[in-house]
Write a protein that holds these residues in place. Structure first.
Motif, PDB file in Angstrom:
ATOM      1  N   ALA A  68       0.802  -1.438   0.453  1.00  0.00           N
ATOM      2  CA  ALA A  68      -0.179   0.573   0.128  1.00  0.00           C
ATOM      3  C   ALA A  68       0.775   1.341  -0.150  1.00  0.00           C
ATOM      4  O   ALA A  68       0.595   2.071  -0.493  1.00  0.00           O
ATOM      5  CB  ALA A  68      -0.790  -0.276   1.569  1.00  0.00           C
ATOM      6  N   GLY A  94      -0.973  -1.732  -5.002  1.00  0.00           N
ATOM      7  CA  GLY A  94      -1.547  -1.750  -4.884  1.00  0.00           C
ATOM      8  C   GLY A  94      -2.661  -0.945  -4.577  1.00  0.00           C
ATOM      9  O   GLY A  94      -3.649  -1.305  -4.939  1.00  0.00           O
ATOM     10  N   ASN A  95      -2.396  -0.049  -3.974  1.00  0.00           N
ATOM     11  CA  ASN A  95      -2.923   1.360  -3.408  1.00  0.00           C
ATOM     12  C   ASN A  95      -3.465   2.209  -4.283  1.00  0.00           C
ATOM     13  O   ASN A  95      -2.482   2.342  -5.552  1.00  0.00           O
ATOM     14  CB  ASN A  95      -1.613   2.246  -2.404  1.00  0.00           C
ATOM     15  N   THR A  96      -4.489   2.172  -5.072  1.00  0.00           N
ATOM     16  CA  THR A  96      -4.242   3.399  -6.703  1.00  0.00           C
ATOM     17  C   THR A  96      -4.695   5.211  -5.920  1.00  0.00           C
ATOM     18  O   THR A  96      -4.266   5.694  -7.013  1.00  0.00           O
ATOM     19  CB  THR A  96      -6.241   3.284  -6.388  1.00  0.00           C
TER      20      THR A  96
END
Lengths: 377, 377
Positions: free
Chosen positions: A69, A90-92
């Motif tokens: 993240a 995987g953090n947008t």
């Protein structure tokens, strides 16, 4: 869920104050169960669930990949022995300078959910693979994910096309059915949406390769949950149904499902009292609460099993609360928790299923209390 | 509320990442305003609101007393120069060994709200002063205190009688009208309850001496709040009304009111996006959220003023969210926050009124993000 190893550790070491004890044997079993249930999917452990170095090292050695993240989590995974090609950012929501730093570290797989994020990645992580997160409805999840992450499928098509146009590898689609998801059909609906994005882009000559099916795999709290095997079968059927023989690469990102049931928090009863002589409900105060690691009791969402030394004797409903001078530090009040009438100040209780989302949620020093200590055995 | 000193500090130092900057001049002014508004009350600063050593040292030097929630906070206050007789152990939920440790350190003033707690204190802190917290209804408060602390007035009589019987000094009554309380009549109702406890015990020959009127003094967020002077007058009138000429000693415990408006958080816009092309509401993601120090946005309770470099241009409603991979990390969604349409990724924003209940609420490492840094100038 308190394994014999955990009970022995607590009996021998007698740590003072609240603490989490995680049994690595359970994590190992969980990893193998996921491998067996979804043999064709790559496992990306969600580091945020519990980033203890011992857990990351075990999983890295077993061949796990890692969903991270932040740059700090990327570094933790690498420190544990994971090569960069087994790590997904995987953090947008990422600062451009953090993407640049991750790229420098070798990370080539990024989550996006809008063109703005694609543009950052194109600028500082050229040629990387990106997958676009699609909104799902999260129905059936105990900890629903709202609309914070992802975009509608129609917009995902634009986002991935934009990525391709900017020289990125438009790699796939991700979704998250909601944490602690017990409705197996949730994956079917989400995979249907994913397939639509694949199909629309294929018409333009953009061939996506991967579906990231996220996490959501539940751990057992008070209610029984389907086993990994049942998830595996439901997901495989849904993949077949929507993708036929052209099955995409798949990724799963278990966090809670990997470590939730591996950990137990030891706590102490600080006070048992009533607010008025004629109150029916006792207040039981523990030395850990919402700010000491049990943040997921927010809105009484997660209901942990609690083991007391008086179990078996008559119980009565209690309000359960933490030790801080904060009125929000109440764990269960709307639905009181049944605890033995003979429970006494000073008793030690075990809060089970607390291996995920506890230590890192802990406040640095709220009310002067130190953060939750953790032992990984 | 961002003072020139804070603005100059940020412009000169340009700290990287989110941080809190507290201006001690504002804390000094607040302390003097409380002294002036309630000249007959002793001020016990609620350490939990912000335990930064610079703040504690300033207040100790100005003659403040301290309300503490744990042994660690007792030690912080003493380290800052406060003698033990200016420190209250104000948490009603204490381990017996923590009471013993505080007693060893010289603490002789303790909060209770049940006979069980009185018994602990009698055992390990003999002869100490105790005050019993009484439940109030908390109406009018933005952050209501529920029933976690205190007991009904009738039970307070029993608790204080029990204290006296066990050799403790049954010293008084406390209440807390609820944090960020803007209804001045709340103190009147609570003082009426306190007086009843005084009167009932006086009939038995137990003469209470002190009323601890707690905190609840608001800081200004978006709405105007009554000034300290108005509180002082309302409280003095209520004291007169209920106690006549036999005015008790009084204590106040400001926390938010002492430091809330002294601090500003500097944050950065990480992403601005939509979930669908036809969405009306933009999502604005900051590099600080609910787990990085803004826990009091829980249920959108506290609405902080936000200053942007684009203020003055046209605004539109936004959902405001934090940077973590947690869907609960949303600050304002039910009531979207109006922000300039020209706001851009990378812009720095100031979140005002964040001097209280931010740094210590911050999670140790959620998603790998470090806790909120703080500069006291």
């Amino acid at each position: 869920m308190a394994t014999q190893r955990i009970l022995d550790f607590l009996a021998t070491r007698r740590p003072n104050g609240p603490c989490l004890v995680v049994d690595l044997d359970v994590v190992r079993d969980n990893f193998r169960a996921f491998e067996k249930a979804l043999p064709d999917s790559k496992i990306y452990y969600a580091v945020k669930a519990n980033p203890a170095p011992e857990i990351l090292r075990l999983l890295a050695a077993m061949g796990s990949s890692f969903d991270t993240a932040s740059v700090a989590e990327v570094e933790m995974a690498m420190d544990a022995g994971a090569p960069a090609d087994r790590i997904s950012f995987g953090n947008t929501i990422k600062k451009e300078r953090d993407i640049a730093r991750a790229y420098q570290l070798g990370i080539r797989l990024y989550a996006v959910d809008c063109v703005e994020e694609v543009e950052k990645i194109a600028r500082v992580a050229p040629g990387s693979r990106v997958f676009c997160r699609v909104l799902t409805d999260g129905e059936g999840a105990e900890w629903p994910l709202s609309r914070k992450f992802g975009c509608v499928p129609a917009m995902a098509v634009d986002v991935l096309r934009h990525a391709k146009n900017l020289g990125l590898d438009a790699y796939g689609v991700s979704f998250h059915v909601g944490s602690q998801q017990t409705d197996l059909s949730a994956w079917d609906r989400a995979l249907g949406d994913a397939k639509k994005v694949f199909a629309t882009l294929a018409e333009e000559g953009i061939v996506l390769k991967m579906v990231n099916m996220g996490g959501g795999f539940p751990t057992r709290y008070l209610k029984d949950v389907p086993a990994a095997q049942a998830y595996g079968q439901a997901i495989f059927s849904a993949l077949r149904k929507h993708f036929g023989n052209a099955l995409p690469e798949t990724i799963i990102e278990p966090g809670r499902g990997m470590v939730g049931n591996a950990g137990v928090i030891k706590s102490e009863v600080v006070l048992i009292s009533k607010k008025a002589d004629n109150d029916n409900v006792r207040w039981v105060f523990l030395d850990i609460g919402k700010f000491g690691g049990l943040a997921e009791t927010m809105d009484e969402a997660i209901r942990y099993p609690i083991v007391t030394p008086r179990d078996g004797s008559e119980t009565a409903p209690c309000v359960l609360a933490g030790p801080t001078c904060d009125s929000a530090d109440v764990l269960y009040e709307k639905t009181p928790y049944p605890l033995p009438l003979s429970l006494t100040i000073g008793d030690e209780v075990l809060i089970e299923g607390t291996g995920a989302y506890t230590t890192t949620y802990s406040a640095v020093a709220f009310n002067g209390f130190e953060p939750l200590r953790s032992y990984v055995i």
